[in-house]
Every structure is written in C-alpha cells, then in structure tokens.
Design an enzyme around this catalytic site. Structure first.
Site, PDB file in Angstrom:
ATOM      1  CG  ASP A   1     -34.970  -3.015 -29.600  1.00  0.00           C
ATOM      2  OD1 ASP A   1     -35.898  -2.277 -29.964  1.00  0.00           O
ATOM      3  OD2 ASP A   1     -33.862  -2.578 -29.242  1.00  0.00           O
TER       4      ASP A   1
ATOM      5  CE  LYS B   1     -47.401  14.142 -40.062  1.00  0.00           C
ATOM      6  NZ  LYS B   1     -46.460  13.093 -39.576  1.00  0.00           N
TER       7      LYS B   1
ATOM      8  CG  ASP C   1     -44.397  10.151 -40.077  1.00  0.00           C
ATOM      9  OD1 ASP C   1     -44.852  10.525 -41.165  1.00  0.00           O
ATOM     10  OD2 ASP C   1     -45.090  10.072 -39.050  1.00  0.00           O
TER      11      ASP C   1
ATOM     12  CE1 TYR D   1     -44.327  13.885 -32.784  1.00  0.00           C
ATOM     13  CE2 TYR D   1     -46.588  14.516 -33.279  1.00  0.00           C
ATOM     14  CZ  TYR D   1     -45.665  13.891 -32.450  1.00  0.00           C
ATOM     15  OH  TYR D   1     -46.088  13.289 -31.288  1.00  0.00           O
TER      16      TYR D   1
ATOM     17  CB  VAL E   1     -51.258   5.332 -42.966  1.00  0.00           C
ATOM     18  CG1 VAL E   1     -51.861   6.694 -42.644  1.00  0.00           C
ATOM     19  CG2 VAL E   1     -52.196   4.535 -43.873  1.00  0.00           C
TER      20      VAL E   1
ATOM     21  CG  HIS F   1     -41.221  12.886 -38.983  1.00  0.00           C
ATOM     22  ND1 HIS F   1     -40.763  11.982 -38.053  1.00  0.00           N
ATOM     23  CD2 HIS F   1     -42.491  13.180 -38.627  1.00  0.00           C
ATOM     24  CE1 HIS F   1     -41.725  11.718 -37.172  1.00  0.00           C
ATOM     25  NE2 HIS F   1     -42.784  12.441 -37.508  1.00  0.00           N
TER      26      HIS F   1
ATOM     27  CG  LEU G   1     -37.136   6.669 -33.453  1.00  0.00           C
ATOM     28  CD1 LEU G   1     -37.561   7.473 -34.683  1.00  0.00           C
ATOM     29  CD2 LEU G   1     -37.892   7.142 -32.216  1.00  0.00           C
TER      30      LEU G   1
ATOM     31  NE  ARG H   1     -52.455  13.632 -35.887  1.00  0.00           N
ATOM     32  CZ  ARG H   1     -51.246  13.068 -36.000  1.00  0.00           C
ATOM     33  NH1 ARG H   1     -50.624  12.640 -34.909  1.00  0.00           N
ATOM     34  NH2 ARG H   1     -50.675  12.945 -37.179  1.00  0.00           N
TER      35      ARG H   1
ATOM     36  CD  GLU I   1     -39.516  14.820 -35.517  1.00  0.00           C
ATOM     37  OE1 GLU I   1     -38.913  15.221 -36.529  1.00  0.00           O
ATOM     38  OE2 GLU I   1     -40.544  15.381 -35.071  1.00  0.00           O
TER      39      GLU I   1
END
Length: 365
Positions: free
Chosen positions: A197, A75, A269, A94, A297, A96, A239, A15, A118
């Site tokens: 949830d 990233k 992540d 992002y 991944v 993290h 999350l 990306r 995020e």
C-alpha cells in the site's frame, strides 16, 4: 416518502436492498415501502416477512419504479432497467459510475439524484463499502485458494501447504478493509502474506495488529514486480473512491509470474486493477491469460446473499432514513451526502466520474 425496492436482476445476484427489519424501521419513521414480489427470496426473506413489516408487495419492477420517489437497491441499474427510472427520482445504491459511462449518461438525461454507497464518506472511512469489502476480501482468498486447484486451471498447490512443504505466497495489493480481510484469511490458512500500500500510516497500524506471517511493503512499481515473481495468489483490492482503479499489473508483467498462479480482482467494479481483467460472473468466474488464472466476479458478496444483505442493511439503514426524511436542498448541504452524490439535476457531481468519462463536472452549491 414512497421508497421502492425492486428485485435485483444482475446475473447471479441474490441480495436485496433491505431486510424486513430495515423495512419496518422505514415504515415506523412514517415512510411507505413498495417491494417487488420475491425480491428477498434469494436472501432467505419471504414476501410474508415484508408484508408483516408493513410493506406493500407489487408484482413487477415497472410498478415499483412507477410508484416510488426513491429507489433503494444493491447493484447499479442495468440496461433493461434504464427505461424504468423516472425523471427526478432518488436512487440510492452501489453505482460504480467510473466504469459505466452509459449509465452515467442515463442518470444525467433523466435528472436522477443518484447517491452511491461507495462514495459516501464518514471522515476517512467509506462506511457503506466496508461490509461488502470485508466479505469480498475473505472470499478473494477462499476462492483464490480453490482456483489454485489443478482441476480449476491452477498450479495444484494447496494454500498454506502441509507439513514439510514450503508455504505458498499470497500478495495483497491494497491495505484497506478488503485487503486486510484477504490477508487475515490467507494468514489464517498458513500462507506467507505480503501486503502493499502507499499509506504508511495504515501499514504501520497493520504491522502491529496482523499475524506474524504477514509483512508490509510500501507499494511502488519495483516492489510490485518483485513481489509477484514468486506469488501463488495475488489479490487486488486497490480503491480510489469514485474513480477507475489504477492498473497495477500489466499484461507484460504476467510473464514474470508463475504459471498456474491466480489473480483475484476485487477492484473489478471500478474497472479492475489488472490490465487483463474483465468482469465475470459466479456462473463463469474465471478465465486464463498467458497461463494465469483470473477471477474477476463483479458482485462477489452476492455468493452469500443472506450475510451480505443483513450486513448491508446494518450499514445503509440510517442513511436511507435520513435521505427519505430530509428535503434535498437541506440534505445536500451535508458533506456526507454531497460525497455520495454522483449525479444531480442532469449534471455529473462527482469529479472522478466526470474525469473518467471526459464529461463536465458540476459542483452542487
């Protein structure tokens, strides 16, 4: 402002931080854009498209970081990029950070104004996480289905089954954007789907809009344990914005699961929501623990960079324009950008990140 877009160098990441169309909007707003040579090639955007939009193409990442007031990425910076960060720069990407203490310390040491996609909130939404969550959720089901294949170490069951064959069971932990996307894909393939949830309002809404082969459960330890016993595929999407993901499935719980079943950890992540998870790459996406296939991944949407880059630019562009056009002392009076702020002037400004690393939290006032 001078905005720099370096080439992404994380393993298997194709990306780029902005499309040529997005760059044109930044330039029309009066900003200068520097982009590293071939930064967009992996997403199908040649240098010519960026130069036609008005960007300046530079040969190296060092040139980008040295010349830019704001770095726009996809990233988080990896170790080789730490030395390129310049004191006082703005970083919008992002991050993290709850899963990366080393980067957190570097950002503080260099007094980087680090704004994380995020953790940017708009009401109850995380609008810059949503497009990648949607893509990762769909991918979780698709790649989970592939790795159920016997030659990939799975049980050998086709997700959705066939006429006269019992349907597979897919369990989705978390009912946010990624969870809904994963459940939609699994339901469309004909699987029996269970979503868990702790947000009853969200579960009630999804009950009314999801396919009839999707059921909802309130998430507790007992409901998770009972659900995973006959699951063929488990997708973890939980999350807690900015914080480490809770470990919902422990190693001991793997013994309750069917051999050859697959765990897909979309939360990797943020440290992962399975105790046995560790980050993998697209080149080597899976590993086995106690007969259970793990797919973890860390940049799942990077598999489809064209779609992901366009979707990400659509989400981030208006915020990038605002950041580039507004003095920091004004910008950081806005709750939206305060929520995105993770480090500033040498301090950790996100409480969840500070707690994750035992660091001091300092609010911006």
């Amino acid at each position: 402002m001078i905005i720099g877009i370096p080439k992404e160098i994380k393993t298997d990441e194709f990306r780029v931080g902005m499309t040529p169309s997005g760059v044109l909007e930044l330039i029309k707003a009066g900003h200068n854009v520097l982009i590293e040579q071939n930064a967009g090639v992996g997403s199908g955007f040649e240098d010519r498209l960026y130069s036609d939009a008005g960007a300046i193409i530079l040969n190296t990442a060092d040139d980008i970081y040295a010349g830019a007031d704001m770095i726009l990425k996809v990233k988080e910076p990896i170790e080789v990029e730490y030395s390129r960060l310049r004191e006082g720069q703005i970083l919008f990407t992002y991050l993290h950070l709850a899963a990366d203490k080393a980067l957190t310390e570097v950002l503080c040491a260099k007094k980087i104004t680090a704004l994380a996609y995020e953790t940017l909130r708009l009401g109850r939404r995380l609008p810059l996480l949503e497009p990648m969550s949607e893509i990762a959720g769909r991918m979780a089901t698709l790649f989970g289905a592939v790795h159920l294949g016997r030659y990939n170490g799975g049980s050998g069951q086709l997700l959705g089954g066939a006429v006269g064959v019992e349907r597979n069971h897919v369990v989705v932990l978390g009912a946010g954007v990624a969870g809904k996307s994963a459940a939609d894909a699994a339901a469309g393939l004909g699987a029996k789907v269970t979503m868990l949830d702790i947000n009853l309002e969200r579960l009630t809404y999804l009950r009314d809009v999801m396919a009839p082969n999707v059921s909802m459960l309130y998430s507790t330890h007992d409901t998770i344990v009972n659900s995973i016993k006959d699951a063929d595929l488990i997708v973890g999407t939980v999350l807690v914005a900015g914080a480490k993901a809770p470990k919902l499935i422990t190693r001991d719980m793997l013994s309750l699961m069917k051999k050859g079943s697959v765990l897909v950890d979309v939360s990797i992540d943020q440290g992962g929501c399975f105790e046995t998870s560790h980050a993998t790459t697209h080149s080597h996406p899976t590993f086995d623990v106690d007969g259970i296939v793990h797919y973890c991944v860390a940049n799942m949407p990077g598999m489809y960079p064209r779609t992901s880059t366009i979707a990400l630019t659509n989400a981030t562009l208006s915020y990038a324009l605002k950041i580039a056009s507004t003095p920091l002392n004004v910008l950081l009076k806005d709750e939206i950008y305060l929520g995105a702020l993770n480090t500033y002037a040498g301090d950790v400004t996100n409480e969840a990140v500070a707690i994750a690393h035992g660091m001091t939290y300092k609010a911006v006032v």
